[in-house]
Design a protein around this motif. Structure first.
Motif, PDB file in Angstrom:
ATOM      1  N   PHE A 156       0.842  -1.195   0.000  1.00  0.00           N
ATOM      2  CA  PHE A 156       0.000   0.000   0.000  1.00  0.00           C
ATOM      3  C   PHE A 156       0.876   1.243   0.000  1.00  0.00           C
ATOM      4  O   PHE A 156       1.790   1.361   0.824  1.00  0.00           O
ATOM      5  CB  PHE A 156      -0.924  -0.016   1.217  1.00  0.00           C
ATOM      6  N   LYS A 157       0.570   2.166  -0.922  1.00  0.00           N
ATOM      7  CA  LYS A 157       1.461   3.318  -1.099  1.00  0.00           C
ATOM      8  C   LYS A 157       1.303   4.366  -0.008  1.00  0.00           C
ATOM      9  O   LYS A 157       2.212   5.133   0.249  1.00  0.00           O
ATOM     10  CB  LYS A 157       1.264   3.910  -2.486  1.00  0.00           C
ATOM     11  N   ASN A 158       0.116   4.411   0.610  1.00  0.00           N
ATOM     12  CA  ASN A 158      -0.105   5.327   1.726  1.00  0.00           C
ATOM     13  C   ASN A 158      -1.330   4.848   2.492  1.00  0.00           C
ATOM     14  O   ASN A 158      -1.963   3.866   2.101  1.00  0.00           O
ATOM     15  CB  ASN A 158      -0.280   6.774   1.232  1.00  0.00           C
ATOM     16  N   ASP A 159      -1.676   5.547   3.580  1.00  0.00           N
ATOM     17  CA  ASP A 159      -2.771   5.090   4.439  1.00  0.00           C
ATOM     18  C   ASP A 159      -4.102   5.010   3.705  1.00  0.00           C
ATOM     19  O   ASP A 159      -4.955   4.190   4.042  1.00  0.00           O
ATOM     20  CB  ASP A 159      -2.933   6.028   5.643  1.00  0.00           C
ATOM     21  N   ALA A 160      -4.277   5.891   2.705  1.00  0.00           N
ATOM     22  CA  ALA A 160      -5.558   5.938   1.999  1.00  0.00           C
ATOM     23  C   ALA A 160      -5.645   4.897   0.889  1.00  0.00           C
ATOM     24  O   ALA A 160      -6.721   4.658   0.343  1.00  0.00           O
ATOM     25  CB  ALA A 160      -5.752   7.335   1.403  1.00  0.00           C
ATOM     26  N   ASP A 161      -4.528   4.283   0.570  1.00  0.00           N
ATOM     27  CA  ASP A 161      -4.489   3.316  -0.534  1.00  0.00           C
ATOM     28  C   ASP A 161      -5.135   2.011  -0.086  1.00  0.00           C
ATOM     29  O   ASP A 161      -4.642   1.347   0.828  1.00  0.00           O
ATOM     30  CB  ASP A 161      -3.024   3.093  -0.938  1.00  0.00           C
ATOM     31  N   VAL A 162      -6.264   1.649  -0.709  1.00  0.00           N
ATOM     32  CA  VAL A 162      -6.894   0.374  -0.355  1.00  0.00           C
ATOM     33  C   VAL A 162      -6.644  -0.704  -1.413  1.00  0.00           C
ATOM     34  O   VAL A 162      -6.687  -1.890  -1.115  1.00  0.00           O
ATOM     35  CB  VAL A 162      -8.416   0.498  -0.093  1.00  0.00           C
ATOM     36  N   ALA A 163      -6.384  -0.278  -2.650  1.00  0.00           N
ATOM     37  CA  ALA A 163      -6.143  -1.262  -3.721  1.00  0.00           C
ATOM     38  C   ALA A 163      -4.727  -1.822  -3.624  1.00  0.00           C
ATOM     39  O   ALA A 163      -4.512  -3.028  -3.654  1.00  0.00           O
ATOM     40  CB  ALA A 163      -6.363  -0.621  -5.072  1.00  0.00           C
ATOM     41  N   GLY A 164      -3.756  -0.951  -3.463  1.00  0.00           N
ATOM     42  CA  GLY A 164      -2.369  -1.373  -3.346  1.00  0.00           C
ATOM     43  C   GLY A 164      -1.801  -1.915  -4.639  1.00  0.00           C
ATOM     44  O   GLY A 164      -2.480  -1.967  -5.674  1.00  0.00           O
ATOM     45  N   LEU A 165      -0.563  -2.316  -4.548  1.00  0.00           N
ATOM     46  CA  LEU A 165       0.154  -2.890  -5.683  1.00  0.00           C
ATOM     47  C   LEU A 165       0.308  -4.377  -5.402  1.00  0.00           C
ATOM     48  O   LEU A 165       0.911  -4.774  -4.410  1.00  0.00           O
ATOM     49  CB  LEU A 165       1.532  -2.218  -5.765  1.00  0.00           C
ATOM     50  N   LYS A 166      -0.307  -5.204  -6.270  1.00  0.00           N
ATOM     51  CA  LYS A 166      -0.359  -6.649  -6.033  1.00  0.00           C
ATOM     52  C   LYS A 166       0.801  -7.333  -6.743  1.00  0.00           C
ATOM     53  O   LYS A 166       0.938  -7.204  -7.964  1.00  0.00           O
ATOM     54  CB  LYS A 166      -1.669  -7.147  -6.643  1.00  0.00           C
ATOM     55  N   VAL A 167       1.613  -8.057  -5.996  1.00  0.00           N
ATOM     56  CA  VAL A 167       2.803  -8.681  -6.586  1.00  0.00           C
ATOM     57  C   VAL A 167       2.732 -10.199  -6.423  1.00  0.00           C
ATOM     58  O   VAL A 167       2.670 -10.709  -5.301  1.00  0.00           O
ATOM     59  CB  VAL A 167       4.099  -8.160  -5.908  1.00  0.00           C
ATOM     60  N   PRO A 168       2.738 -10.941  -7.538  1.00  0.00           N
ATOM     61  CA  PRO A 168       2.732 -12.406  -7.453  1.00  0.00           C
ATOM     62  C   PRO A 168       4.027 -12.925  -6.812  1.00  0.00           C
ATOM     63  O   PRO A 168       5.100 -12.400  -7.104  1.00  0.00           O
ATOM     64  CB  PRO A 168       2.670 -12.851  -8.916  1.00  0.00           C
ATOM     65  N   PRO A 169       3.912 -13.970  -5.974  1.00  0.00           N
ATOM     66  CA  PRO A 169       5.094 -14.470  -5.252  1.00  0.00           C
ATOM     67  C   PRO A 169       5.914 -15.469  -6.072  1.00  0.00           C
ATOM     68  O   PRO A 169       6.287 -16.530  -5.594  1.00  0.00           O
ATOM     69  CB  PRO A 169       4.459 -15.138  -4.027  1.00  0.00           C
ATOM     70  N   PHE A 177      11.290  -2.612   0.319  1.00  0.00           N
ATOM     71  CA  PHE A 177      10.556  -1.376   0.629  1.00  0.00           C
ATOM     72  C   PHE A 177      10.978  -0.826   1.987  1.00  0.00           C
ATOM     73  O   PHE A 177      11.513  -1.559   2.828  1.00  0.00           O
ATOM     74  CB  PHE A 177       9.040  -1.599   0.562  1.00  0.00           C
ATOM     75  N   LEU A 178      10.732   0.469   2.173  1.00  0.00           N
ATOM     76  CA  LEU A 178      11.064   1.118   3.437  1.00  0.00           C
ATOM     77  C   LEU A 178      10.081   0.628   4.498  1.00  0.00           C
ATOM     78  O   LEU A 178       8.869   0.784   4.365  1.00  0.00           O
ATOM     79  CB  LEU A 178      11.008   2.644   3.282  1.00  0.00           C
ATOM     80  N   SER A 179      10.623   0.031   5.562  1.00  0.00           N
ATOM     81  CA  SER A 179       9.801  -0.706   6.528  1.00  0.00           C
ATOM     82  C   SER A 179       8.752   0.155   7.219  1.00  0.00           C
ATOM     83  O   SER A 179       7.660  -0.315   7.524  1.00  0.00           O
ATOM     84  CB  SER A 179      10.704  -1.340   7.588  1.00  0.00           C
ATOM     85  N   GLU A 180       9.079   1.417   7.479  1.00  0.00           N
ATOM     86  CA  GLU A 180       8.154   2.292   8.217  1.00  0.00           C
ATOM     87  C   GLU A 180       7.090   2.905   7.314  1.00  0.00           C
ATOM     88  O   GLU A 180       6.107   3.445   7.811  1.00  0.00           O
ATOM     89  CB  GLU A 180       8.916   3.484   8.806  1.00  0.00           C
ATOM     90  N   ASP A 181       7.332   2.884   6.019  1.00  0.00           N
ATOM     91  CA  ASP A 181       6.485   3.679   5.119  1.00  0.00           C
ATOM     92  C   ASP A 181       5.445   2.888   4.354  1.00  0.00           C
ATOM     93  O   ASP A 181       4.513   3.477   3.805  1.00  0.00           O
ATOM     94  CB  ASP A 181       7.360   4.433   4.110  1.00  0.00           C
ATOM     95  N   PHE A 182       5.611   1.575   4.287  1.00  0.00           N
ATOM     96  CA  PHE A 182       4.717   0.791   3.443  1.00  0.00           C
ATOM     97  C   PHE A 182       4.024  -0.333   4.201  1.00  0.00           C
ATOM     98  O   PHE A 182       4.631  -1.354   4.524  1.00  0.00           O
ATOM     99  CB  PHE A 182       5.468   0.241   2.227  1.00  0.00           C
ATOM    100  N   ALA A 183       2.724  -0.120   4.482  1.00  0.00           N
ATOM    101  CA  ALA A 183       1.914  -1.221   4.985  1.00  0.00           C
ATOM    102  C   ALA A 183       1.771  -2.223   3.845  1.00  0.00           C
ATOM    103  O   ALA A 183       1.850  -1.853   2.668  1.00  0.00           O
ATOM    104  CB  ALA A 183       0.554  -0.712   5.421  1.00  0.00           C
ATOM    105  N   HIS A 184       1.618  -3.480   4.199  1.00  0.00           N
ATOM    106  CA  HIS A 184       1.496  -4.529   3.174  1.00  0.00           C
ATOM    107  C   HIS A 184       0.751  -5.704   3.773  1.00  0.00           C
ATOM    108  O   HIS A 184       0.623  -5.812   4.995  1.00  0.00           O
ATOM    109  CB  HIS A 184       2.879  -4.952   2.670  1.00  0.00           C
TER     110      HIS A 184
END
Ligand code: OGA
Ligand code: MN
Length: 214
Positions: A156-169, A177-184
């Motif tokens: 998720f790019k920010n708190d308001a981002d609900v769709a996010g960027l989906k990455v296949p494993p 990613f920066l640990s403090e800045d990106f919820a996932h």
């Protein structure tokens, strides 16, 4: 240490992405011989070596099956695959420190196994003010991943981002990613799902509280 030119190009790409976006997603990123070793490892994962993951450090283990349902095994240099992985992570750490002056001090990582049905709900790897995990690094180990398998990481790019960027494993994909800045979050998987999650830390020891790396 592996510092062949292919890894240097990859490290530069990660540095540029982190500077510009705060995250970097790179498919087919494992250099040889690491790729071969990780591939062999993921074919014969010993699930007995995995402990059910707890939230937070060592204590408070039983909690929150509702938050995460993976099983983990900390990586040490005692195995050939562990030592290749840690050497590669150390060369990335050195590169990021030189290029971005991050002052990364240590690296900790574990293999994670998500059994069918497992997931990990939206979370941060570090909280502002509580800073020691600075950069998160996730490496995916799933050959022949199919869209119906699920288990994507969503960043998720920010708190308001609900769709996010989906990455296949998919095997060979790296997410940094920066640990403090990106919820996932990790979406529920329908198949056994293997990954490595790791964190570069700064040393937050003070005279009052010693903060050793694991
Ligand atoms: C974690 C994590 C992501 C993944 O372990 O903190 O977010 O895709 N893992 O395995
Ligand atoms: Mn995480």
């Amino acid at each position: 240490m592996m510092d062949d030119s292919s890894s240097q190009a990859l490290f530069e790409r990660i540095a540029i992405d982190l500077l510009r976006d705060g995250y970097s997603i790179l498919p087919n990123a494992f250099p040889e011989p690491l790729s071969k070793a990780l591939s062999a490892h993921s074919q014969r994962v010993d699930t007995d070596a995995f402990k059910d993951a707890g939230i937070g450090r060592s204590t408070e283990h039983m909690i929150l099956e509702t938050v995460r349902k993976d099983a983990i095994s900390w990586i040490t240099a005692d195995t050939p695959v562990g030592s290749l992985w840690l050497a590669w992570a150390a060369s990335l750490q050195l590169y990021l420190n030189r290029r971005l002056f991050l002052g990364l001090f240590s690296f900790e990582s574990h293999f994670a196994h998500y059994a069918p049905g497992a997931f990990y709900k939206r979370h941060f790897d570090a909280f502002k003010g509580d800073t020691n995990r600075i950069v998160s690094l996730v490496a995916y180990l799933n050959h022949n991943w199919q869209p119906t398998d699920g288990g994507e990481i969503v960043i998720f790019k920010n708190d308001a981002d609900v769709a996010g960027l989906k990455v296949p494993p998919r095997f060979g994909t790296l997410a940094v990613f920066l640990s403090e800045d990106f919820a996932h979050e990790v979406l529920p998987t329908t198949v056994d799902r293997h990954s490595i999650a790791g964190w570069f830390r700064v040393n937050t020891s003070t005279t009052k509280a010693v903060d050793p790396p694991r």
